[in-house]
Structure formats: C-alpha cells, structure tokens
Design a protein around this motif. Sequence first.
Motif, PDB file in Angstrom:
ATOM      1  N   LEU A  79     -15.863   0.069  -0.654  1.00 12.85           N
ATOM      2  CA  LEU A  79     -15.353   0.731  -1.849  1.00 12.85           C
ATOM      3  C   LEU A  79     -16.107   0.254  -3.081  1.00 12.85           C
ATOM      4  O   LEU A  79     -16.259  -0.941  -3.303  1.00 12.85           O
ATOM      5  N   THR A  80     -16.607   1.200  -3.859  1.00 12.14           N
ATOM      6  CA  THR A  80     -17.315   0.855  -5.086  1.00 12.14           C
ATOM      7  C   THR A  80     -16.309   0.531  -6.179  1.00 12.14           C
ATOM      8  O   THR A  80     -15.105   0.733  -6.010  1.00 12.14           O
ATOM      9  N   ASP A  81     -16.809   0.065  -7.318  1.00 13.58           N
ATOM     10  CA  ASP A  81     -15.923  -0.299  -8.426  1.00 13.58           C
ATOM     11  C   ASP A  81     -15.063   0.874  -8.877  1.00 13.58           C
ATOM     12  O   ASP A  81     -13.871   0.727  -9.133  1.00 13.58           O
ATOM     13  N   TYR A  82     -15.680   2.062  -8.988  1.00 10.46           N
ATOM     14  CA  TYR A  82     -14.910   3.209  -9.469  1.00 10.46           C
ATOM     15  C   TYR A  82     -13.905   3.678  -8.422  1.00 10.46           C
ATOM     16  O   TYR A  82     -12.845   4.197  -8.766  1.00 10.46           O
ATOM     17  N   ASP A  83     -14.201   3.484  -7.128  1.00  6.40           N
ATOM     18  CA  ASP A  83     -13.229   3.788  -6.076  1.00  6.40           C
ATOM     19  C   ASP A  83     -12.015   2.861  -6.187  1.00  6.40           C
ATOM     20  O   ASP A  83     -10.867   3.296  -6.063  1.00  6.40           O
ATOM     21  N   ILE A  84     -12.285   1.590  -6.407  1.00  5.24           N
ATOM     22  CA  ILE A  84     -11.204   0.606  -6.512  1.00  5.24           C
ATOM     23  C   ILE A  84     -10.333   0.902  -7.741  1.00  5.24           C
ATOM     24  O   ILE A  84      -9.109   0.792  -7.690  1.00  5.24           O
ATOM     25  N   ARG A  85     -10.982   1.326  -8.841  1.00  3.96           N
ATOM     26  CA  ARG A  85     -10.224   1.686 -10.054  1.00  3.96           C
ATOM     27  C   ARG A  85      -9.282   2.845  -9.770  1.00  3.96           C
ATOM     28  O   ARG A  85      -8.111   2.820 -10.158  1.00  3.96           O
ATOM     29  N   ILE A  86      -9.791   3.889  -9.108  1.00  2.00           N
ATOM     30  CA  ILE A  86      -8.937   5.046  -8.797  1.00  2.00           C
ATOM     31  C   ILE A  86      -7.799   4.640  -7.878  1.00  2.00           C
ATOM     32  O   ILE A  86      -6.653   5.035  -8.077  1.00  2.00           O
ATOM     33  N   LYS A  87      -8.110   3.861  -6.859  1.00  2.00           N
ATOM     34  CA  LYS A  87      -7.075   3.411  -5.920  1.00  2.00           C
ATOM     35  C   LYS A  87      -5.980   2.647  -6.677  1.00  2.00           C
ATOM     36  O   LYS A  87      -4.790   2.867  -6.453  1.00  2.00           O
ATOM     37  N   THR A  88      -6.394   1.769  -7.589  1.00  2.00           N
ATOM     38  CA  THR A  88      -5.437   0.970  -8.356  1.00  2.00           C
ATOM     39  C   THR A  88      -4.547   1.846  -9.226  1.00  2.00           C
ATOM     40  O   THR A  88      -3.312   1.713  -9.214  1.00  2.00           O
ATOM     41  N   VAL A  89      -5.165   2.775  -9.968  1.00  2.00           N
ATOM     42  CA  VAL A  89      -4.394   3.652 -10.859  1.00  2.00           C
ATOM     43  C   VAL A  89      -3.474   4.560 -10.051  1.00  2.00           C
ATOM     44  O   VAL A  89      -2.315   4.777 -10.412  1.00  2.00           O
ATOM     45  N   LEU A  90      -3.972   5.066  -8.935  1.00  2.00           N
ATOM     46  CA  LEU A  90      -3.171   5.944  -8.077  1.00  2.00           C
ATOM     47  C   LEU A  90      -1.965   5.198  -7.510  1.00  2.00           C
ATOM     48  O   LEU A  90      -0.836   5.699  -7.544  1.00  2.00           O
ATOM     49  N   ASP A  91      -2.213   4.000  -7.004  1.00  2.00           N
ATOM     50  CA  ASP A  91      -1.113   3.203  -6.447  1.00  2.00           C
ATOM     51  C   ASP A  91      -0.072   2.865  -7.519  1.00  2.00           C
ATOM     52  O   ASP A  91       1.130   2.932  -7.274  1.00  2.00           O
ATOM     53  N   GLU A  92      -0.549   2.515  -8.725  1.00  2.00           N
ATOM     54  CA  GLU A  92       0.374   2.201  -9.826  1.00  2.00           C
ATOM     55  C   GLU A  92       1.203   3.431 -10.207  1.00  2.00           C
ATOM     56  O   GLU A  92       2.409   3.327 -10.468  1.00  2.00           O
ATOM     57  N   THR A  93       0.564   4.589 -10.228  1.00  2.00           N
ATOM     58  CA  THR A  93       1.252   5.838 -10.576  1.00  2.00           C
ATOM     59  C   THR A  93       2.351   6.147  -9.564  1.00  2.00           C
ATOM     60  O   THR A  93       3.486   6.474  -9.931  1.00  2.00           O
ATOM     61  N   ILE A  94       2.023   6.023  -8.290  1.00  2.00           N
ATOM     62  CA  ILE A  94       2.992   6.347  -7.238  1.00  2.00           C
ATOM     63  C   ILE A  94       4.157   5.360  -7.238  1.00  2.00           C
ATOM     64  O   ILE A  94       5.314   5.755  -7.090  1.00  2.00           O
ATOM     65  N   VAL A  95       3.859   4.084  -7.465  1.00  2.00           N
ATOM     66  CA  VAL A  95       4.930   3.081  -7.544  1.00  2.00           C
ATOM     67  C   VAL A  95       5.861   3.401  -8.717  1.00  2.00           C
ATOM     68  O   VAL A  95       7.087   3.339  -8.595  1.00  2.00           O
ATOM     69  N   SER A  96       5.282   3.776  -9.861  1.00  2.00           N
ATOM     70  CA  SER A  96       6.087   4.119 -11.036  1.00  2.00           C
ATOM     71  C   SER A  96       6.982   5.315 -10.766  1.00  2.00           C
ATOM     72  O   SER A  96       8.147   5.348 -11.177  1.00  2.00           O
ATOM     73  N   ILE A  97       6.429   6.324 -10.069  1.00  2.00           N
ATOM     74  CA  ILE A  97       7.220   7.513  -9.744  1.00  2.00           C
ATOM     75  C   ILE A  97       8.373   7.147  -8.814  1.00  2.00           C
ATOM     76  O   ILE A  97       9.502   7.598  -9.000  1.00  2.00           O
ATOM     77  N   LYS A  98       8.082   6.317  -7.824  1.00  2.00           N
ATOM     78  CA  LYS A  98       9.132   5.900  -6.888  1.00  2.00           C
ATOM     79  C   LYS A  98      10.257   5.153  -7.610  1.00  2.00           C
ATOM     80  O   LYS A  98      11.415   5.213  -7.204  1.00  2.00           O
ATOM     81  N   LYS A  99       9.889   4.458  -8.683  1.00  2.00           N
ATOM     82  CA  LYS A  99      10.885   3.701  -9.439  1.00  2.00           C
ATOM     83  C   LYS A  99      11.488   4.528 -10.577  1.00  2.00           C
ATOM     84  O   LYS A  99      12.247   3.990 -11.395  1.00  2.00           O
ATOM     85  N   HIS A 100      11.105   5.809 -10.645  1.00  2.00           N
ATOM     86  CA  HIS A 100      11.594   6.723 -11.690  1.00  2.00           C
ATOM     87  C   HIS A 100      11.251   6.236 -13.085  1.00  2.00           C
ATOM     88  O   HIS A 100      12.038   6.386 -14.025  1.00  2.00           O
ATOM     89  N   GLN A 101      10.069   5.663 -13.220  1.00  2.00           N
ATOM     90  CA  GLN A 101       9.606   5.222 -14.533  1.00  2.00           C
ATOM     91  C   GLN A 101       8.763   6.329 -15.163  1.00  2.00           C
ATOM     92  O   GLN A 101       8.197   7.154 -14.462  1.00  2.00           O
ATOM     93  N   GLY A 102       8.669   6.311 -16.497  1.00  2.00           N
ATOM     94  CA  GLY A 102       7.852   7.301 -17.186  1.00  2.00           C
ATOM     95  C   GLY A 102       6.399   7.189 -16.753  1.00  2.00           C
ATOM     96  O   GLY A 102       5.847   6.097 -16.679  1.00  2.00           O
ATOM     97  N   VAL A 103       5.793   8.322 -16.466  1.00  2.00           N
ATOM     98  CA  VAL A 103       4.432   8.329 -15.934  1.00  2.00           C
ATOM     99  C   VAL A 103       3.620   9.434 -16.609  1.00  2.00           C
ATOM    100  O   VAL A 103       4.118  10.530 -16.834  1.00  2.00           O
TER     101      VAL A 103
END
Length: 199
Positions: A105-129
Amino acid sequence: MINQDLREHAINIAVKLRMGENVDCQEHTALIDELVSAGRLWRKTHQVDLKTAQTLASLYPSMYGAAALYEEDKNEVEAAAYKILKTMIHEMSEQYDSEIYNTFLTDYDIRIKTVLDETIVSIKKHQGVSLERLTNEIRLASRYWKKAGFINPYILCKLISVYPFLVHKYVCDTKFTEIFHAESVERLQDHIEIALEAN
C-alpha cells in the motif's frame, strides 16, 4: 484477456437488468467464475487495471438501482448483486494481512484507508460525518492511480464496499438520515467511479 471477459459479463448483466430482462443466470455464473480467475492474478500482481476497477465499482450500485424495476423479483436481483459483491470483496481482500499493508500500500492508499475507516466508524457510532473529506482523498489519490494505470485490489475492495454499507445503513437505520442525505451517498459513488476512469 481475463479482465476483458470479466468486464463484458459485468456490463451485459447491468444492461440486461436495465432493459427489463432480469438477471441473466449464465452471465451471472460466468462473471463469478471470471472474478475467481481474476482474483488469482490480482493476488500475484497486487494490481487491478482502472478500466476493470471502474466496471466493478459501478456494478453493485447499478444492479441495486435496477432492482427497483422488478416488483416481484426485487429480492432475487438484490441477492444476485450481493453474491457478486461478496465474491469481489473476497477475491480482492483475502490476501491481505497487517504486514502486507506496509509492503504494497502506497502512502495515498493508506490515507484513503484511514479516512474511510474513520468515516465508517463515525457512522456506526451515529456521529456527525462529512463525506467531503473522503471525496477529497479519493480525488487526490486518483491522480496517482491514473498515472500508474491501476489500483491496489485491497483499496478497490474498500471503495466498492462504501456504497453498499451506506445504502444499507440508510435503509435500515433511522438515525442515519440525521447524519447525511442519500444524495451525498450517490455523489460519493459518482466520485469513486470518476476517480477510476482510465486515461
């Protein structure tokens, strides 16, 4: 040749559904077989060409949308779409463990993975996204994908999973509408498909 056949089967399924011909069982079976064959190649090269990536990324949303045309067979169409989705995810993600992230995984792949995972976790917790942050990361990374002509299969798998997850949450979770609207899910999917356009 494998990827070309795969694309043809995927396009045929989507077109026939839109024309009211229901799920073509032969095309569906052939596509599943092609995905398994292609998965072997993706596991060796860690690459999916952008033309194939875009076709795969658009297939589930296209099938899910077309299912509304089939009153009696809606569940059958959605089940067929889900089986394809499940196969794609399996073939694109089963090779990965924590060590492989550092290698392929390149740096930009890791960035997308991180942001995507954070977004999904926030949605699961019903936080503003805001899906805008994820959209921006996808836009930035697309420059690199287009330059290279391919995307890492694991990252493609993550992107393919976004639409089904968000749509399912929207349909099944009443709190979901407080986070954002269905239109923003469609816009995000559009950006994913645009990001995977081959030059």
